[in-house]
Design a protein around this motif. Structure first.
Motif, PDB file in Angstrom:
ATOM      1  N   MET A  42      55.404 -58.154 -50.943  1.00 45.72           N
ATOM      2  CA  MET A  42      54.528 -57.904 -49.810  1.00 45.72           C
ATOM      3  C   MET A  42      53.824 -56.558 -49.940  1.00 45.72           C
ATOM      4  SD  MET A  42      56.449 -59.548 -46.471  1.00 45.72           S
ATOM      5  CE  MET A  42      58.128 -59.059 -46.884  1.00 45.72           C
ATOM      6  N   GLY A  43      54.531 -55.567 -50.486  1.00 41.13           N
ATOM      7  CA  GLY A  43      53.913 -54.266 -50.709  1.00 41.13           C
ATOM      8  C   GLY A  43      52.765 -54.356 -51.701  1.00 41.13           C
ATOM      9  N   LEU A  44      52.986 -55.078 -52.778  1.00 41.12           N
ATOM     10  CA  LEU A  44      51.921 -55.272 -53.771  1.00 41.12           C
ATOM     11  C   LEU A  44      50.753 -56.038 -53.161  1.00 41.12           C
ATOM     12  CD1 LEU A  44      54.117 -56.186 -56.887  1.00 41.12           C
ATOM     13  CD2 LEU A  44      52.902 -54.031 -56.474  1.00 41.12           C
ATOM     14  N   ALA A  45      51.076 -57.036 -52.341  1.00 43.59           N
ATOM     15  CA  ALA A  45      50.032 -57.837 -51.702  1.00 43.59           C
ATOM     16  C   ALA A  45      49.220 -56.990 -50.724  1.00 43.59           C
ATOM     17  CB  ALA A  45      50.662 -59.026 -50.975  1.00 43.59           C
ATOM     18  N   LEU A  46      49.883 -56.098 -49.998  1.00 43.51           N
ATOM     19  CA  LEU A  46      49.179 -55.233 -49.055  1.00 43.51           C
ATOM     20  C   LEU A  46      48.199 -54.327 -49.791  1.00 43.51           C
ATOM     21  CD1 LEU A  46      48.850 -54.242 -46.136  1.00 43.51           C
ATOM     22  CD2 LEU A  46      50.725 -52.629 -46.567  1.00 43.51           C
ATOM     23  N   ARG A  47      48.633 -53.767 -50.910  1.00 42.84           N
ATOM     24  CA  ARG A  47      47.769 -52.879 -51.671  1.00 42.84           C
ATOM     25  C   ARG A  47      46.650 -53.639 -52.383  1.00 42.84           C
ATOM     26  NH1 ARG A  47      52.289 -51.250 -50.507  1.00 42.84           N
ATOM     27  NH2 ARG A  47      52.944 -49.089 -50.261  1.00 42.84           N
ATOM     28  N   ALA A  48      46.858 -54.918 -52.608  1.00 47.57           N
ATOM     29  CA  ALA A  48      45.826 -55.745 -53.246  1.00 47.57           C
ATOM     30  C   ALA A  48      44.840 -56.314 -52.222  1.00 47.57           C
ATOM     31  CB  ALA A  48      46.479 -56.882 -54.031  1.00 47.57           C
ATOM     32  N   GLY A  49      45.048 -56.016 -50.950  1.00 43.43           N
ATOM     33  CA  GLY A  49      44.133 -56.486 -49.916  1.00 43.43           C
ATOM     34  C   GLY A  49      44.298 -57.948 -49.553  1.00 43.43           C
ATOM     35  N   GLU A  50      45.524 -58.489 -49.751  1.00 42.71           N
ATOM     36  CA  GLU A  50      45.729 -59.909 -49.466  1.00 42.71           C
ATOM     37  C   GLU A  50      46.044 -60.200 -47.994  1.00 42.71           C
ATOM     38  OE1 GLU A  50      47.506 -60.992 -53.919  1.00 42.71           O
ATOM     39  OE2 GLU A  50      48.680 -61.450 -52.126  1.00 42.71           O
ATOM     40  N   PHE A  51      46.441 -59.178 -47.252  1.00 40.63           N
ATOM     41  CA  PHE A  51      46.700 -59.388 -45.830  1.00 40.63           C
ATOM     42  C   PHE A  51      45.393 -59.300 -45.055  1.00 40.63           C
ATOM     43  CE2 PHE A  51      50.972 -58.394 -47.232  1.00 40.63           C
ATOM     44  CZ  PHE A  51      51.739 -59.266 -46.474  1.00 40.63           C
ATOM     45  N   ARG A  52      45.289 -60.117 -44.051  1.00 40.02           N
ATOM     46  CA  ARG A  52      44.087 -60.215 -43.248  1.00 40.02           C
ATOM     47  C   ARG A  52      44.458 -60.151 -41.768  1.00 40.02           C
ATOM     48  NH1 ARG A  52      42.444 -59.626 -47.655  1.00 40.02           N
ATOM     49  NH2 ARG A  52      40.951 -60.879 -48.851  1.00 40.02           N
ATOM     50  N   MET A  53      43.494 -59.715 -40.968  1.00 41.07           N
ATOM     51  CA  MET A  53      43.648 -59.806 -39.525  1.00 41.07           C
ATOM     52  C   MET A  53      42.743 -60.924 -39.015  1.00 41.07           C
ATOM     53  SD  MET A  53      45.942 -57.778 -38.687  1.00 41.07           S
ATOM     54  CE  MET A  53      45.783 -58.142 -36.958  1.00 41.07           C
ATOM     55  N   HIS A  54      43.337 -61.852 -38.285  1.00 39.27           N
ATOM     56  CA  HIS A  54      42.575 -62.877 -37.581  1.00 39.27           C
ATOM     57  C   HIS A  54      42.690 -62.600 -36.088  1.00 39.27           C
ATOM     58  CE1 HIS A  54      42.374 -66.162 -40.945  1.00 39.27           C
ATOM     59  NE2 HIS A  54      42.005 -64.961 -41.360  1.00 39.27           N
ATOM     60  N   TYR A  55      41.758 -63.159 -35.311  1.00 37.73           N
ATOM     61  CA  TYR A  55      41.665 -62.806 -33.901  1.00 37.73           C
ATOM     62  C   TYR A  55      41.534 -64.059 -33.047  1.00 37.73           C
ATOM     63  CZ  TYR A  55      40.739 -58.322 -36.060  1.00 37.73           C
ATOM     64  OH  TYR A  55      40.841 -57.182 -36.826  1.00 37.73           O
TER      65      TYR A  55
END
Length: 296
Positions: A42-55
Motif C-alpha cells: 500500500m505504501g508503494l501504491a500510495l507513492r505511485a499515485g494509485e490511490f484516488r479520491m472519489h466523491y
C-alpha cells in the motif's frame, strides 16, 4: 475517505470529466486476494499515485440541491490489475497502522482539491466536504495537523466536516471531547458517522460537539419495511433536530425511501439513488447543477 489528480483550475466547471465512475458492484465486491495485501504494498501504491479520491454528493432533502459531498478512498492496483475493495484494504491499513499515513494523505489531497475548485469558482455557497477519520488519527496531534493543512491550502475551515465513526469513539470520553472541541475551535464541522449501527450511545450526542449526525444505511433501508424501524428513524431525526444538529441519511436507494425521509423531516441524504461515489472530474458536473451563488 479520497481523487482528482492534477486537475487545474481551467476547465473545472465545464461539465463532466473524461474519467468514468467505477461501478458500485466493482467497488463494493469483496476480493479474494486480501491475504496478499500488505502495508508495504500500500505504501508503494500510495507513492505511485494509485490511490484516488472519489466523491458522493450529499443533497438537501427539501430543495434537492447539492450541499456537500463525502470523500471516499479508492485503490486501482497496478500489481493486481484491478480495483481493490475498501473492505479489503482499509481493515489491513488499520491493523498495520498505515491508515495514519493514508488518512493524512487523504486530508491533504481533499483540501488541495477544494482549493482548486474554490479558485475556479465551482463551489456553491454553504458547500461542505466530509472526510472520514480513522480511530488511529484521533489523537492530540490531529488538531495541529489539521491547522497546518488549513494554513497550507488557505481554504476556509467551514468547508471541511470531519466524520468520526461512532464505533471508533474512545472509552475516554473526556479526551475525545477535548479533541473534538479543539477541531471546532479551528472552525471545522464535525459529524458522528454510522449512527444506529449498534454502537449508538446517547452520551456521544451529549458530549461531542457535532454539527451533523449521519444515520446508518441499515436504518434507512428498513424505514419502509419494518414498522418499528420507521418509528425509530422518525424520532431519531426529531431528536437530532431538537439538539440543534443536522441529520444526513445514508444509503438512500429508492424514491420511496427518499419520500419517507422527507416526510420525517430529514435534512439531507446521500446514496445510489443519486449516484455512487465518482471521480473528481465527474463530480464537477454535480457542482455545475448547483445554484449560481458561489462560495467566496
Amino acid at each position: 475517505m479520497i481523487e482528482h489528480q492534477g486537475i487545474g483550475a481551467a476547465g473545472l466547471c465545464d461539465g463532466l470529466g473524461a474519467l468514468g465512475s467505477v461501478s458500485a458492484r466493482a467497488i463494493g465486491k469483496t476480493t479474494p486476494g486480501r491475504a496478499r495485501l500488505s502495508s508495504l504494498e500500500m505504501g508503494l501504491a500510495l507513492r505511485a499515485g494509485e490511490f484516488r479520491m472519489h466523491y458522493q454528493p450529499q443533497l438537501d432533502c427539501r430543495s434537492g440541491r447539492v450541499i456537500g459531498a463525502e470523500a471516499l478512498m479508492r485503490w486501482n492496483s497496478s500489481a493486481l490489475g484491478r480495483w481493490v475493495s475498501p473492505a479489503d484494504f482499509i481493515p489491513l491499513a488499520e491493523r498495520d497502522g498505515f491508515i495514519v499515513e493514508l488518512g493524512d494523505w487523504s486530508m491533504a489531497h481533499v483540501m488541495r482539491t477544494l482549493r482548486a475548485w474554490q479558485d475556479a469558482g465551482c463551489l456553491p455557497a454553504g458547500f461542505k466536504m466530509a472526510i472520514n477519520l480513522s480511530a488511529r488519527q484521533l489523537t492530540s496531534a490531529l488538531p495541529v495537523r489539521v491547522a497546518c493543512l488549513l494554513g497550507e491550502t488557505g481554504i476556509a475551515p467551514s468547508l471541511i466536516e470531519l466524520e468520526i465513526t461512532e464505533s471508533y469513539f474512545s472509552p475516554d470520553m473526556a479526551a475525545m471531547a477535548d479533541i473534538a472541541c479543539q477541531l471546532r475551535r479551528l472552525g471545522l464541522r464535525l459529524a458522528i458517522d454510522d449512527f444506529g449501527t449498534g454502537y449508538s450511545i446517547l452520551a456521544h450526542l451529549r458530549h461531542i460537539p457535532a454539527n451533523t449526525v449521519k444515520i446508518d444505511r441499515g436504518l434507512t433501508r428498513k424505514v419502509l419495511s419494518v414498522a418499528r424501524d420507521h418509528i425509530i428513524m422518525r424520532n431519531l431525526i426529531r431528536m437530532i433536530r431538537d439538539l440543534g444538529m443536522q441529520s444526513v441519511c445514508e444509503g438512500v436507494e429508492t424514491a420511496e425511501e427518499l419520500a419517507a425521509l422527507r416526510e420525517m423531516g430529514a435534512d439531507a441524504w446521500q446514496g445510489f439513488l443519486s449516484t455512487p461515489a465518482v471521480p473528481a472530474e465527474e463530480f464537477i458536473g454535480f457542482l455545475a447543477l448547483a445554484p449560481l451563488k458561489r462560495a467566496g
